[in-house]
Design a protein around this motif. Structure first.
Motif, short mmCIF file in Angstrom:
data_model
loop_
_atom_site.label_atom_id
_atom_site.label_comp_id
_atom_site.label_asym_id
_atom_site.label_seq_id
_atom_site.Cartn_x
_atom_site.Cartn_y
_atom_site.Cartn_z
N PRO A 112 0.84 -1.31 -0.06
CA PRO A 112 0.00 0.05 0.01
C PRO A 112 0.78 1.16 -0.02
CG PRO A 112 -0.85 -1.29 1.74
CD PRO A 112 0.34 -2.00 1.07
N TRP A 113 2.01 1.25 0.87
CA TRP A 113 2.66 2.50 0.72
C TRP A 113 3.32 2.70 -0.79
CZ3 TRP A 113 3.90 6.83 2.57
CH2 TRP A 113 4.79 7.70 2.30
N GLN A 114 3.64 1.58 -1.36
CA GLN A 114 4.44 1.95 -2.78
C GLN A 114 3.27 2.64 -3.61
OE1 GLN A 114 7.43 1.89 -3.97
NE2 GLN A 114 8.19 1.38 -1.90
N GLY A 115 1.92 1.93 -3.55
CA GLY A 115 0.90 2.26 -4.31
C GLY A 115 0.78 3.98 -4.12
N PHE A 116 0.62 4.43 -2.59
CA PHE A 116 0.53 5.72 -2.22
C PHE A 116 1.42 6.48 -2.85
CE2 PHE A 116 1.26 8.98 0.71
CZ PHE A 116 0.11 9.66 1.00
N GLN A 117 2.76 6.20 -2.64
CA GLN A 117 3.77 6.92 -3.22
C GLN A 117 3.84 7.40 -4.85
OE1 GLN A 117 7.90 5.79 -1.76
NE2 GLN A 117 8.67 6.26 -3.81
N GLN A 118 3.33 6.10 -5.23
CA GLN A 118 3.41 6.25 -6.90
C GLN A 118 2.21 7.19 -7.43
OE1 GLN A 118 3.23 2.18 -8.24
NE2 GLN A 118 5.30 1.73 -7.47
N LEU A 119 0.97 7.18 -6.57
CA LEU A 119 -0.03 8.00 -6.88
C LEU A 119 0.40 9.43 -6.77
CD1 LEU A 119 -3.13 8.62 -7.42
CD2 LEU A 119 -3.49 8.04 -5.18
N VAL A 120 1.10 9.75 -5.50
CA VAL A 120 1.30 11.21 -5.42
C VAL A 120 2.32 11.81 -6.27
CG1 VAL A 120 2.58 12.67 -3.66
CG2 VAL A 120 0.96 11.02 -2.99
N GLU A 121 3.35 10.92 -6.71
CA GLU A 121 4.48 11.04 -7.61
C GLU A 121 3.76 11.25 -8.97
OE1 GLU A 121 8.40 9.03 -5.78
OE2 GLU A 121 7.16 8.05 -7.29
N THR A 122 2.78 10.35 -9.46
CA THR A 122 2.13 10.72 -10.89
C THR A 122 1.45 11.86 -10.69
OG1 THR A 122 2.12 8.35 -10.71
CG2 THR A 122 0.46 9.82 -12.30
N VAL A 123 0.69 12.18 -9.74
CA VAL A 123 -0.26 13.41 -9.75
C VAL A 123 0.66 14.90 -9.97
CG1 VAL A 123 -1.78 14.85 -8.82
CG2 VAL A 123 -2.27 12.27 -8.91
N CYS A 124 1.88 14.72 -9.02
CA CYS A 124 2.70 15.70 -9.14
C CYS A 124 3.58 16.15 -10.39
CB CYS A 124 3.62 15.64 -7.83
SG CYS A 124 2.85 16.00 -6.27
N THR A 125 3.55 14.79 -10.82
CA THR A 125 4.44 15.05 -12.23
C THR A 125 3.55 15.69 -13.28
OG1 THR A 125 5.64 12.94 -11.98
CG2 THR A 125 5.21 13.51 -14.25
N LEU A 126 2.18 15.53 -13.21
CA LEU A 126 1.30 15.84 -14.29
C LEU A 126 1.47 17.53 -13.84
CD1 LEU A 126 -1.40 13.36 -14.46
CD2 LEU A 126 0.03 14.04 -16.23
N GLN A 127 1.20 17.74 -12.68
CA GLN A 127 1.34 19.38 -12.25
C GLN A 127 2.33 19.86 -12.89
OE1 GLN A 127 0.87 19.41 -7.83
NE2 GLN A 127 -0.95 20.15 -8.07
N ARG A 128 3.57 19.32 -12.75
CA ARG A 128 4.89 19.94 -13.13
C ARG A 128 4.77 19.94 -14.97
NH1 ARG A 128 8.14 16.71 -11.23
NH2 ARG A 128 8.53 15.64 -12.85
N GLU A 129 4.41 18.94 -15.59
CA GLU A 129 4.65 19.02 -17.00
C GLU A 129 3.36 19.35 -17.75
OE1 GLU A 129 5.58 14.80 -17.82
OE2 GLU A 129 7.56 14.99 -16.57
N GLU A 130 2.21 19.34 -16.98
CA GLU A 130 1.10 19.86 -18.01
C GLU A 130 0.66 21.07 -17.36
OE1 GLU A 130 -0.10 18.48 -20.54
OE2 GLU A 130 1.09 16.51 -20.32
N ARG A 131 1.11 22.25 -18.07
CA ARG A 131 0.76 23.64 -17.65
C ARG A 131 -0.88 23.83 -17.84
NH1 ARG A 131 4.23 27.82 -20.30
NH2 ARG A 131 3.12 29.19 -18.70
#
Length: 212
Positions: A76-95
């Motif tokens: 579950p922690w890996q799933g949680f971490q990957q979710l946060v990283e994915t959403v934040c990557t979209l925040q950064r890359e998709e203006r």
């Protein structure tokens, strides 16, 4: 063929305009950027929300898929971490996407409201699983994700080309969420949800955050 081409031109223009001016930008500006009339825009997309959803449909699908994969992860922690990283990557890359993501389309049809509610329930389930595993701190509240996304949105707005700063902030946030890192109890959680974030670009009214 012309209708399909016009639709794609509108979506490309909408992403560019939302990146520059936020998702409250006039539809006339989007139409002008696309080289079509406002009437043509509204034939393809009858509401502003429809334009926003169309412009960022792929990114929204990525977020939904990331949540599904997080729930399915054996750890579950890996799933949680990957979710946060994915959403934040979209925040950064998709203006323009951060505002679309957290706006939650307050006037959207009921099926979209149901999708949001399901996503919030699924995220709460993920949080509880990660806490039960002992990896996520027990006092983490689902609203803390909204706080984290707002903080990250502010960073990528101020430093849109600094990927290193974004990744470092996300790493700090994830480390702070881990169990065993807290020395003192946290204050009560914020009264926030993804739908209630203040995200108005260049606005003194505090309803929506600036673009990223």
């Amino acid at each position: 063929m012309d209708a399909r081409r016009n639709r794609e031109r509108i979506l490309v223009a909408a992403r560019a305009v939302f990146a520059e001016h936020g998702i409250d930008a006039p539809m006339a500006t989007v139409a002008r950027r696309a080289g079509v009339g406002v009437a043509t825009l509204y034939r393809h997309f009858p509401t502003r929300d429809a334009v926003v959803r169309g412009a960022f449909a792929q990114q929204m699908e990525t977020c939904a898929r990331a949540l599904t994969e997080a729930l399915a992860a054996p750890d579950p922690w890996q799933g949680f971490q990957q979710l946060v990283e994915t959403v934040c990557t979209l925040q950064r890359e998709e203006r323009g996407f951060p505002a679309a993501f957290v706006a939650a389309f307050p006037e959207s049809p009921s099926e979209h409201a149901q999708s949001r509610q399901r996503a919030e329930r699924d995220f709460t389930t993920l949080v509880r699983r990660a806490q039960a595993s002992g990896a996520l701190r027990a006092d983490f509240h689902p609203s803390d994700l909204a706080v984290a996304l707002l903080a990250h949105c502010g960073l990528v707005t101020a430093l849109p080309d600094d990927g290193a700063a974004s990744r470092r902030l996300v790493a700090y946030l994830l480390q702070s969420f881990r169990a065993g890192t807290a020395n003192e109890p946290l204050p009560p959680p914020a009264a926030l949800t993804i739908r209630s974030l203040p995200i108005a670009p260049d606005s003194s009214q505090g309803q929506r955050p600036p673009r990223a």
